[in-house]
Scaffold this motif. Structure first.
Motif, PDB file in Angstrom:
ATOM      1  N   MET A  77       0.853  -1.170   0.000  1.00 18.55           N
ATOM      2  CA  MET A  77       0.000   0.000   0.000  1.00 18.55           C
ATOM      3  C   MET A  77       0.901   1.236   0.000  1.00 18.55           C
ATOM      4  SD  MET A  77      -2.879   1.144   2.846  1.00 18.55           S
ATOM      5  CE  MET A  77      -3.279  -0.549   3.096  1.00 18.55           C
ATOM      6  N   ASP A  78       0.609   2.158  -0.890  1.00 20.55           N
ATOM      7  CA  ASP A  78       1.365   3.406  -0.968  1.00 20.55           C
ATOM      8  C   ASP A  78       0.622   4.494  -0.214  1.00 20.55           C
ATOM      9  OD1 ASP A  78       3.338   2.310  -2.605  1.00 20.55           O
ATOM     10  OD2 ASP A  78       2.162   2.702  -4.405  1.00 20.55           O
ATOM     11  N   TYR A  79       1.339   5.193   0.640  1.00 16.22           N
ATOM     12  CA  TYR A  79       0.749   6.293   1.399  1.00 16.22           C
ATOM     13  C   TYR A  79       1.030   7.608   0.698  1.00 16.22           C
ATOM     14  CZ  TYR A  79      -0.041   2.878   5.033  1.00 16.22           C
ATOM     15  OH  TYR A  79      -0.470   1.775   5.724  1.00 16.22           O
ATOM     16  N   LEU A  80       0.126   8.559   0.883  1.00 14.02           N
ATOM     17  CA  LEU A  80       0.193   9.851   0.207  1.00 14.02           C
ATOM     18  C   LEU A  80       0.496  10.970   1.180  1.00 14.02           C
ATOM     19  CD1 LEU A  80      -3.145   9.588  -1.791  1.00 14.02           C
ATOM     20  CD2 LEU A  80      -0.870   9.113  -2.659  1.00 14.02           C
ATOM     21  N   GLU A  81       1.076  12.032   0.652  1.00 10.62           N
ATOM     22  CA  GLU A  81       1.185  13.285   1.382  1.00 10.62           C
ATOM     23  C   GLU A  81      -0.108  14.060   1.119  1.00 10.62           C
ATOM     24  OE1 GLU A  81       3.695  17.406   1.108  1.00 10.62           O
ATOM     25  OE2 GLU A  81       4.728  15.537   0.612  1.00 10.62           O
ATOM     26  N   VAL A  82      -0.824  14.420   2.178  1.00  9.48           N
ATOM     27  CA  VAL A  82      -2.132  15.094   2.050  1.00  9.48           C
ATOM     28  C   VAL A  82      -2.095  16.407   2.810  1.00  9.48           C
ATOM     29  CG1 VAL A  82      -4.589  14.927   2.646  1.00  9.48           C
ATOM     30  CG2 VAL A  82      -3.397  12.928   1.765  1.00  9.48           C
ATOM     31  N   THR A  83      -2.692  17.424   2.203  1.00  5.37           N
ATOM     32  CA  THR A  83      -2.926  18.691   2.888  1.00  5.37           C
ATOM     33  C   THR A  83      -4.391  18.700   3.285  1.00  5.37           C
ATOM     34  OG1 THR A  83      -1.258  19.812   1.570  1.00  5.37           O
ATOM     35  CG2 THR A  83      -2.868  21.204   2.695  1.00  5.37           C
ATOM     36  N   ILE A 112      -7.828  18.631   1.355  1.00  7.31           N
ATOM     37  CA  ILE A 112      -7.998  19.621   0.282  1.00  7.31           C
ATOM     38  C   ILE A 112      -7.089  19.352  -0.920  1.00  7.31           C
ATOM     39  CG2 ILE A 112      -8.953  21.431   1.732  1.00  7.31           C
ATOM     40  CD1 ILE A 112      -6.216  22.682   1.915  1.00  7.31           C
ATOM     41  N   SER A 113      -5.998  18.598  -0.724  1.00  6.95           N
ATOM     42  CA  SER A 113      -5.128  18.234  -1.842  1.00  6.95           C
ATOM     43  C   SER A 113      -4.222  17.081  -1.413  1.00  6.95           C
ATOM     44  CB  SER A 113      -4.285  19.425  -2.305  1.00  6.95           C
ATOM     45  OG  SER A 113      -3.349  19.784  -1.315  1.00  6.95           O
ATOM     46  N   PHE A 114      -3.594  16.449  -2.414  1.00  5.64           N
ATOM     47  CA  PHE A 114      -2.629  15.389  -2.141  1.00  5.64           C
ATOM     48  C   PHE A 114      -1.580  15.368  -3.243  1.00  5.64           C
ATOM     49  CE2 PHE A 114      -6.160  13.462  -4.419  1.00  5.64           C
ATOM     50  CZ  PHE A 114      -5.541  12.718  -5.414  1.00  5.64           C
ATOM     51  N   ILE A 115      -0.461  14.716  -2.958  1.00  8.99           N
ATOM     52  CA  ILE A 115       0.622  14.581  -3.937  1.00  8.99           C
ATOM     53  C   ILE A 115       0.540  13.187  -4.547  1.00  8.99           C
ATOM     54  CG2 ILE A 115       3.129  14.620  -4.298  1.00  8.99           C
ATOM     55  CD1 ILE A 115       1.969  17.336  -3.445  1.00  8.99           C
ATOM     56  N   TRP A 116       0.468  13.130  -5.881  1.00  6.99           N
ATOM     57  CA  TRP A 116       0.400  11.864  -6.621  1.00  6.99           C
ATOM     58  C   TRP A 116       1.417  11.936  -7.756  1.00  6.99           C
ATOM     59  CZ3 TRP A 116      -1.899   7.304  -5.936  1.00  6.99           C
ATOM     60  CH2 TRP A 116      -1.967   6.436  -7.018  1.00  6.99           C
ATOM     61  N   LEU A 130     -10.623   8.333  -0.418  1.00  5.38           N
ATOM     62  CA  LEU A 130      -9.383   8.715   0.240  1.00  5.38           C
ATOM     63  C   LEU A 130      -9.533   8.314   1.697  1.00  5.38           C
ATOM     64  CD1 LEU A 130      -6.636  10.182   0.018  1.00  5.38           C
ATOM     65  CD2 LEU A 130      -7.845  12.297   0.561  1.00  5.38           C
ATOM     66  N   PHE A 131      -8.639   7.467   2.174  1.00  9.40           N
ATOM     67  CA  PHE A 131      -8.704   6.960   3.546  1.00  9.40           C
ATOM     68  C   PHE A 131      -7.636   7.611   4.406  1.00  9.40           C
ATOM     69  CE2 PHE A 131     -10.792   3.537   1.297  1.00  9.40           C
ATOM     70  CZ  PHE A 131     -11.740   3.081   2.193  1.00  9.40           C
ATOM     71  N   CYS A 132      -7.995   7.910   5.647  1.00  8.33           N
ATOM     72  CA  CYS A 132      -7.035   8.326   6.668  1.00  8.33           C
ATOM     73  C   CYS A 132      -7.023   7.216   7.715  1.00  8.33           C
ATOM     74  CB  CYS A 132      -7.439   9.656   7.289  1.00  8.33           C
ATOM     75  SG  CYS A 132      -6.247  10.243   8.501  1.00  8.33           S
ATOM     76  N   ASP A 133      -5.904   6.482   7.767  1.00  8.82           N
ATOM     77  CA  ASP A 133      -5.758   5.335   8.659  1.00  8.82           C
ATOM     78  C   ASP A 133      -4.599   5.614   9.604  1.00  8.82           C
ATOM     79  OD1 ASP A 133      -5.683   2.836   9.849  1.00  8.82           O
ATOM     80  OD2 ASP A 133      -4.854   1.823   8.094  1.00  8.82           O
ATOM     81  N   GLU A 134      -4.891   5.895  10.854  1.00 10.48           N
ATOM     82  CA  GLU A 134      -3.878   6.204  11.862  1.00 10.48           C
ATOM     83  C   GLU A 134      -2.924   7.296  11.379  1.00 10.48           C
ATOM     84  OE1 GLU A 134      -1.985   2.741  13.417  1.00 10.48           O
ATOM     85  OE2 GLU A 134      -3.884   1.701  13.717  1.00 10.48           O
ATOM     86  N   GLN A 135      -3.483   8.375  10.871  1.00  6.03           N
ATOM     87  CA  GLN A 135      -2.768   9.566  10.410  1.00  6.03           C
ATOM     88  C   GLN A 135      -1.931   9.327   9.162  1.00  6.03           C
ATOM     89  OE1 GLN A 135      -0.762  11.445  13.694  1.00  6.03           O
ATOM     90  NE2 GLN A 135      -2.594  11.402  14.953  1.00  6.03           N
ATOM     91  N   TRP A 166      -2.448   8.439   4.948  1.00  4.92           N
ATOM     92  CA  TRP A 166      -3.477   8.545   3.924  1.00  4.92           C
ATOM     93  C   TRP A 166      -3.177   7.619   2.758  1.00  4.92           C
ATOM     94  CZ3 TRP A 166      -7.547  12.095   4.452  1.00  4.92           C
ATOM     95  CH2 TRP A 166      -7.429  13.005   5.505  1.00  4.92           C
ATOM     96  N   PHE A 167      -4.235   6.995   2.210  1.00  9.73           N
ATOM     97  CA  PHE A 167      -4.079   6.209   0.975  1.00  9.73           C
ATOM     98  C   PHE A 167      -5.335   6.353   0.129  1.00  9.73           C
ATOM     99  CE2 PHE A 167      -5.804   3.247   4.083  1.00  9.73           C
ATOM    100  CZ  PHE A 167      -6.743   2.516   3.377  1.00  9.73           C
ATOM    101  N   LEU A 168      -5.177   6.037  -1.142  1.00 14.16           N
ATOM    102  CA  LEU A 168      -6.205   6.281  -2.138  1.00 14.16           C
ATOM    103  C   LEU A 168      -6.721   4.956  -2.684  1.00 14.16           C
ATOM    104  CD1 LEU A 168      -7.295   8.835  -3.630  1.00 14.16           C
ATOM    105  CD2 LEU A 168      -5.563   8.396  -5.355  1.00 14.16           C
ATOM    106  N   GLU A 169      -8.033   4.908  -2.954  1.00 14.69           N
ATOM    107  CA  GLU A 169      -8.644   3.747  -3.584  1.00 14.69           C
ATOM    108  C   GLU A 169      -9.594   4.271  -4.664  1.00 14.69           C
ATOM    109  OE1 GLU A 169     -11.970   0.869  -1.984  1.00 14.69           O
ATOM    110  OE2 GLU A 169     -10.016   0.353  -1.141  1.00 14.69           O
ATOM    111  N   ARG A 170      -9.333   3.892  -5.884  1.00 17.77           N
ATOM    112  CA  ARG A 170     -10.169   4.329  -7.005  1.00 17.77           C
ATOM    113  C   ARG A 170     -11.490   3.590  -6.976  1.00 17.77           C
ATOM    114  NH1 ARG A 170      -8.576   6.217 -12.534  1.00 17.77           N
ATOM    115  NH2 ARG A 170     -10.545   7.031 -13.240  1.00 17.77           N
ATOM    116  N   ILE A 171     -12.575   4.279  -7.251  1.00 17.82           N
ATOM    117  CA  ILE A 171     -13.900   3.673  -7.303  1.00 17.82           C
ATOM    118  C   ILE A 171     -14.139   3.159  -8.717  1.00 17.82           C
ATOM    119  CG2 ILE A 171     -16.386   4.074  -7.087  1.00 17.82           C
ATOM    120  CD1 ILE A 171     -15.733   6.243  -5.040  1.00 17.82           C
ATOM    121  N   GLY A 172     -14.576   1.918  -8.846  1.00 20.48           N
ATOM    122  CA  GLY A 172     -14.933   1.359 -10.137  1.00 20.48           C
ATOM    123  C   GLY A 172     -13.844   0.711 -10.886  1.00 20.48           C
TER     124      GLY A 172
END
Length: 75
Positions: A1-7, A19-23, A62-67, A69-75
């Motif tokens: 699982m890849d975690y993201l930098e999220v603002t 409000i935003s994330f780095i991808w 977009l999930f926040c799991d124990e501070q 963040w990770f992304l899951e595409r719908i569909g």
């Protein structure tokens, strides 16, 4: 699982709103958060607060799991 930098920001009730994330090195602004609730990720295996987000015509979870963040595409 890849975690993201999220603002994110806190609203006046104390909820965290992304409000935003780095991808791939690019900053992606979130146009709209349509839902927030505790939930499990069926594809990634994590759980936490799930946000249904829209960027342009793309909708995703977009999930926040124990501070973290990770992304899951719908569909």
């Amino acid at each position: 699982m890849d975690y993201l930098e999220v603002t994110a920001k806190f609203d006046n009730t104390g909820r965290i709103i992304p409000i935003s994330f780095i991808w791939d090195g690019r900053k992606i602004n979130i146009d709209k958060v349509s839902d927030m609730r505790p939930a499990a990720s069926l594809k990634q295996g994590g759980q936490g607060m799930r946000y249904i987000c829209r960027t342009g015509s793309t909708v995703y979870y977009l999930f926040c799991d124990e501070q973290r963040w990770f992304l899951e595409r719908i569909g």
